[in-house]
Design a protein around this motif. Structure first.
Motif, PDB file in Angstrom:
ATOM      1  N   TYR A 206       1.090  -1.052  -0.043  1.00 37.70           N
ATOM      2  CA  TYR A 206      -0.210   0.115   0.036  1.00 37.70           C
ATOM      3  C   TYR A 206       0.864   1.429  -0.041  1.00 37.70           C
ATOM      4  O   TYR A 206       1.582   1.607   0.981  1.00 37.70           O
ATOM      5  CB  TYR A 206      -0.838   0.128   1.284  1.00 37.70           C
ATOM      6  CG  TYR A 206      -1.666  -0.918   1.427  1.00 37.70           C
ATOM      7  CD1 TYR A 206      -3.118  -1.021   0.512  1.00 37.70           C
ATOM      8  CD2 TYR A 206      -1.888  -2.119   2.195  1.00 37.70           C
ATOM      9  CE1 TYR A 206      -3.842  -1.647   0.464  1.00 37.70           C
ATOM     10  CE2 TYR A 206      -2.817  -2.888   2.341  1.00 37.70           C
ATOM     11  CZ  TYR A 206      -3.909  -3.055   1.463  1.00 37.70           C
ATOM     12  OH  TYR A 206      -4.802  -3.856   1.644  1.00 37.70           O
ATOM     13  N   CYS A 209       0.316   8.175  -2.542  1.00 31.11           N
ATOM     14  CA  CYS A 209       0.549   8.719  -3.591  1.00 31.11           C
ATOM     15  C   CYS A 209      -0.292   9.830  -4.034  1.00 31.11           C
ATOM     16  O   CYS A 209      -1.510   9.802  -3.634  1.00 31.11           O
ATOM     17  CB  CYS A 209       0.613   7.513  -4.934  1.00 31.11           C
ATOM     18  SG  CYS A 209       1.469   6.209  -4.701  1.00 31.11           S
ATOM     19  N   THR A 211      -2.359  11.274  -7.218  1.00 24.08           N
ATOM     20  CA  THR A 211      -2.895  10.665  -8.476  1.00 24.08           C
ATOM     21  C   THR A 211      -2.614  11.321  -9.559  1.00 24.08           C
ATOM     22  O   THR A 211      -1.820  12.497  -9.445  1.00 24.08           O
ATOM     23  CB  THR A 211      -4.422  10.520  -8.205  1.00 24.08           C
ATOM     24  OG1 THR A 211      -4.880  12.051  -8.144  1.00 24.08           O
ATOM     25  CG2 THR A 211      -4.866  10.122  -6.800  1.00 24.08           C
ATOM     26  N   THR A 240       1.332   7.718  -8.589  1.00 21.81           N
ATOM     27  CA  THR A 240       0.801   6.079  -8.554  1.00 21.81           C
ATOM     28  C   THR A 240       1.704   5.582  -9.778  1.00 21.81           C
ATOM     29  O   THR A 240       2.248   4.430  -9.817  1.00 21.81           O
ATOM     30  CB  THR A 240      -0.709   6.070  -9.088  1.00 21.81           C
ATOM     31  OG1 THR A 240      -1.205   6.455  -9.884  1.00 21.81           O
ATOM     32  CG2 THR A 240      -1.449   6.335  -7.397  1.00 21.81           C
ATOM     33  N   THR A 241       1.653   6.178 -10.849  1.00 20.66           N
ATOM     34  CA  THR A 241       2.192   5.697 -11.925  1.00 20.66           C
ATOM     35  C   THR A 241       3.893   5.524 -11.922  1.00 20.66           C
ATOM     36  O   THR A 241       4.586   4.677 -12.308  1.00 20.66           O
ATOM     37  CB  THR A 241       2.161   6.482 -13.270  1.00 20.66           C
ATOM     38  OG1 THR A 241       2.209   8.003 -12.790  1.00 20.66           O
ATOM     39  CG2 THR A 241       0.593   6.410 -13.939  1.00 20.66           C
ATOM     40  N   ASP A 257      -2.941  -3.815  -9.826  1.00 23.13           N
ATOM     41  CA  ASP A 257      -2.701  -2.661  -9.141  1.00 23.13           C
ATOM     42  C   ASP A 257      -4.163  -1.968  -9.172  1.00 23.13           C
ATOM     43  O   ASP A 257      -4.891  -1.902 -10.355  1.00 23.13           O
ATOM     44  CB  ASP A 257      -1.564  -1.635  -9.592  1.00 23.13           C
ATOM     45  CG  ASP A 257      -2.149  -1.152 -11.125  1.00 23.13           C
ATOM     46  OD1 ASP A 257      -2.147  -1.835 -12.103  1.00 23.13           O
ATOM     47  OD2 ASP A 257      -2.151   0.461 -10.979  1.00 23.13           O
ATOM     48  N   LYS A 258      -4.234  -1.036  -8.150  1.00 22.65           N
ATOM     49  CA  LYS A 258      -5.700  -0.246  -8.121  1.00 22.65           C
ATOM     50  C   LYS A 258      -5.460   0.735  -7.040  1.00 22.65           C
ATOM     51  O   LYS A 258      -4.815   0.280  -5.986  1.00 22.65           O
ATOM     52  CB  LYS A 258      -6.999  -1.254  -7.977  1.00 22.65           C
ATOM     53  CG  LYS A 258      -8.280  -0.660  -7.865  1.00 22.65           C
ATOM     54  CD  LYS A 258      -9.463  -1.528  -7.882  1.00 22.65           C
ATOM     55  CE  LYS A 258     -10.701  -0.813  -8.041  1.00 22.65           C
ATOM     56  NZ  LYS A 258     -10.909   0.065  -9.045  1.00 22.65           N
ATOM     57  N   ASP A 259      -6.140   1.793  -7.174  1.00 25.01           N
ATOM     58  CA  ASP A 259      -6.421   2.668  -5.904  1.00 25.01           C
ATOM     59  C   ASP A 259      -7.622   2.222  -5.329  1.00 25.01           C
ATOM     60  O   ASP A 259      -8.617   2.424  -5.854  1.00 25.01           O
ATOM     61  CB  ASP A 259      -6.617   4.288  -6.510  1.00 25.01           C
ATOM     62  CG  ASP A 259      -6.796   5.154  -5.279  1.00 25.01           C
ATOM     63  OD1 ASP A 259      -6.753   4.755  -4.036  1.00 25.01           O
ATOM     64  OD2 ASP A 259      -7.023   6.401  -5.649  1.00 25.01           O
ATOM     65  N   GLU A 262     -10.846   4.360  -4.352  1.00 24.36           N
ATOM     66  CA  GLU A 262     -11.829   4.418  -5.282  1.00 24.36           C
ATOM     67  C   GLU A 262     -13.258   3.964  -5.052  1.00 24.36           C
ATOM     68  O   GLU A 262     -14.195   4.594  -5.292  1.00 24.36           O
ATOM     69  CB  GLU A 262     -11.475   4.460  -6.743  1.00 24.36           C
ATOM     70  CG  GLU A 262     -10.443   5.115  -7.216  1.00 24.36           C
ATOM     71  CD  GLU A 262      -9.649   4.855  -8.671  1.00 24.36           C
ATOM     72  OE1 GLU A 262     -10.254   3.761  -8.768  1.00 24.36           O
ATOM     73  OE2 GLU A 262      -9.007   5.776  -9.234  1.00 24.36           O
ATOM     74  N   THR A 333      -3.890   9.727  -2.637  1.00 25.36           N
ATOM     75  CA  THR A 333      -4.663   8.576  -2.112  1.00 25.36           C
ATOM     76  C   THR A 333      -3.447   7.732  -1.130  1.00 25.36           C
ATOM     77  O   THR A 333      -2.352   7.656  -1.332  1.00 25.36           O
ATOM     78  CB  THR A 333      -4.702   7.310  -3.166  1.00 25.36           C
ATOM     79  OG1 THR A 333      -5.412   6.426  -2.675  1.00 25.36           O
ATOM     80  CG2 THR A 333      -3.764   7.146  -4.156  1.00 25.36           C
ATOM     81  N   TYR A 336      -3.203   3.206  -2.573  1.00 24.98           N
ATOM     82  CA  TYR A 336      -2.711   2.740  -3.833  1.00 24.98           C
ATOM     83  C   TYR A 336      -2.040   1.225  -3.822  1.00 24.98           C
ATOM     84  O   TYR A 336      -1.025   1.331  -3.047  1.00 24.98           O
ATOM     85  CB  TYR A 336      -1.885   3.494  -4.654  1.00 24.98           C
ATOM     86  CG  TYR A 336      -1.332   3.067  -6.063  1.00 24.98           C
ATOM     87  CD1 TYR A 336      -2.124   2.638  -6.895  1.00 24.98           C
ATOM     88  CD2 TYR A 336      -0.091   2.731  -6.292  1.00 24.98           C
ATOM     89  CE1 TYR A 336      -1.705   2.262  -8.164  1.00 24.98           C
ATOM     90  CE2 TYR A 336       0.381   2.311  -7.566  1.00 24.98           C
ATOM     91  CZ  TYR A 336      -0.534   1.858  -8.289  1.00 24.98           C
ATOM     92  OH  TYR A 336       0.054   1.376  -9.689  1.00 24.98           O
TER      93      TYR A 336
END
Length: 348
Positions: A206, A209, A211, A240-241, A257-259, A262, A333, A336
């Motif tokens: 986790y 980050c 966004t 995040t990237t 991967d995912k936030d 959301e 966030t 992430y």
């Protein structure tokens, strides 16, 4: 919230720092951040000292307000903050596919809240890596209280996650929860994790980050980012990237991967949002913070809390403002998540 807990908070400020030197530690820590816009490169070069000072100063506040696990979590309606945190730790264990008897590494383990929960949930042996002596001491005390023995279940190792002392291919799984965001260089940090992980095994993390909505030319965005960095001991908050690309550069294969913020039915930042009230996270509410602020001020005035305690609480409140502001604008966030694997062909 008890009177005893407040005195524990006051007596814990400064960690292993001599109480007479807490004020100078606060001065040094704030200089790293230059009161919003400090030298990022200096923070990266001196990350060990900066992060250690941060956790020496802030750990007792974290434990008082947050419990033993210092992280956020997606939250269901009707679920308490602590319930959501435990569920999120179980989720991580399930994503890693942990099995009884496996040897697991918790990178940047804090005082071991997730370590203890995941060890009990998965029946694995977990080593917590931490470079802060006070947090390790506190974590060992808490392990002892719940009967987790050093030789059989959980242990703590003092060390820097940028240069770990473990041999290559030592662990069946590795995870980090809101910890590697303190790294001055994510690629080098992930490379070390890659090195100690066995081929074919996974790393779950986790990350905190910014966004893709973050605009580095927007002054309000920059202020929020600086508040988060100051209030959370971070050299910088990366996109995040950038984090995912760093994992790829370190050699990992991305599984997903995912936030996770959301899809959270209850916004993760609600415990910090002064427009909301919850008994389950009372110390974090507006009323709880006001009470804590006044009591810390009184304890510092009579000498029961070291000089500088109010300033520590001050930059932590700035952090809360930045976190809530960043969340509401969609530019930050703390959730992430990505799961990556070390290729099985890599047999170092």
């Amino acid at each position: 919230m008890s009177k005893g807990a407040l005195f524990d908070l006051a007596s814990g400020v400064g960690g292993k720092i001599n109480k007479e030197k807490v004020l100078s530690a606060v001065d040094k820590y704030e200089k790293y951040h230059g009161y919003y816009g400090g030298e990022e490169e200096e923070r990266k070069i001196n990350y060990t000292d900066m992060v250690n000072k941060y956790y020496d100063l802030s750990t007792s506040f974290y434990e008082y307000g947050w419990g033993e696990s210092f992280h956020f979590a997606p939250r269901w309606k009707g679920e308490s903050l602590q319930e959501s945190i435990k569920r999120n730790e179980h989720f991580l264990a399930l994503q890693l596919g942990l099995k009884p008897g496996q040897k697991v590494l918790d990178v940047g383990c804090g005082i071991g809240g997730p370590l203890r929960e995941i060890a009990r949930f998965s029946s694995t042996s977990i080593t917590g890596l931490n470079n802060n002596e006070y947090q390790i001491t506190r974590g060992q005390e808490l392990n002892h209280k719940v009967g987790l023995t050093l030789d059989q279940t959980c242990n703590f190792v003092k060390g820097d996650f940028m240069k770990m002392s473990f041999p290559d291919n030592s662990f069946d799984a590795v995870y980090a929860i809101a910890a590697t965001c303190h790294a001055p260089d994510p690629v080098e940090c992930y490379k070390e994790i890659y090195r100690v992980l066995k081929p074919g095994q996974c790393f779950a993390v986790y990350e905190w980050c910014m966004t893709d909505s973050y605009d580095p030319n927007n002054e309000e965005h920059k202020k929020i980012k600086a508040e988060i960095e100051l209030g959370n001991g971070l050299p910088e908050v990366r996109l995040t990237t950038q984090c995912l690309e760093a994992a790829k550069q370190a050699g990992f294969q991305v599984i997903w991967d995912k936030d996770l913020a959301e899809d959270s039915p209850v916004p993760w930042y609600f415990p910090l949002d002064t427009s909301h009230f919850s008994f389950s996270s009372f110390p974090l509410t507006a009323l709880g913070r006001l009470l804590t602020r006044n009591l810390v001020s009184a304890l510092e005035f009579v000498g029961l809390a070291p000089k500088g305690s109010q300033r520590v609480q001050g930059f932590l409140e700035k952090a809360a403002q930045g976190l809530v502001g960043g969340a509401k604008k969609g530019i930050f966030t703390p959730l992430y998540f990505f799961l990556v694997r070390k290729p099985i062909s890599d047999c170092q």
